[in-house]
Design a protein around this motif. Structure first.
Motif, short mmCIF file in Angstrom:
data_model
loop_
_atom_site.label_atom_id
_atom_site.label_comp_id
_atom_site.label_asym_id
_atom_site.label_seq_id
_atom_site.Cartn_x
_atom_site.Cartn_y
_atom_site.Cartn_z
N LEU A 43 32.31 45.30 34.30
CA LEU A 43 32.92 43.73 34.25
C LEU A 43 34.29 43.21 34.61
CD1 LEU A 43 30.57 43.51 30.89
CD2 LEU A 43 30.13 42.82 33.14
N PRO A 44 34.32 42.40 34.81
CA PRO A 44 35.77 42.37 35.43
C PRO A 44 37.28 42.95 34.65
CG PRO A 44 34.91 40.52 36.11
CD PRO A 44 33.70 41.41 35.12
N ASP A 45 36.24 42.80 33.14
CA ASP A 45 37.71 43.20 32.48
C ASP A 45 37.34 44.60 32.22
OD1 ASP A 45 35.18 43.64 31.15
OD2 ASP A 45 36.15 41.78 28.80
N GLY A 46 37.03 45.31 32.98
CA GLY A 46 36.54 46.64 33.12
C GLY A 46 35.23 47.42 32.07
N ARG A 47 35.08 45.97 31.01
CA ARG A 47 33.78 46.61 30.09
C ARG A 47 32.60 47.10 31.54
NH1 ARG A 47 31.97 42.87 26.92
NH2 ARG A 47 32.68 41.07 28.38
N ARG A 48 31.16 47.96 30.62
CA ARG A 48 30.29 48.24 31.20
C ARG A 48 29.14 48.15 30.56
NH1 ARG A 48 30.12 54.43 32.24
NH2 ARG A 48 30.28 54.43 29.39
#
Length: 81
Positions: A43-48
């Motif tokens: 995801l754009p915020d670095g989460r998977r």
């Protein structure tokens, strides 16, 4: 399947290793022979975001865009052809 056996090669991945990454150009197709793979999108915020799991017998990597739509990591030891 016999024709695929002649064209393919077995590759082993250790626990946590990336088999392929989202948006990479598709250069190979994968038939999972042993183990389990985690399929996910970043995801754009670095989460998977987990989108699924691959089990023995699953065939991965075929799509019309020419790029992988998600990433795949080995959960434990994995063998692909």
């Amino acid at each position: 399947l016999r024709e695929f056996e002649h064209l393919g090669r077995r590759v082993h991945f250790g626990s946590g290793e990336t088999v392929f990454s989202e948006e990479d150009i598709t250069t190979s197709f994968y038939n999972l022979l042993e183990g389990v793979m985690r399929l996910y999108k970043l995801l754009p915020d670095g989460r998977r975001q987990i989108v699924g799991f691959a089990l023995p017998g699953d065939f991965l990597g075929m799509n019309t865009s020419g790029r992988h739509n998600f990433s795949a990591d080995a959960i434990g030891a994995v063998t692909v052809c």
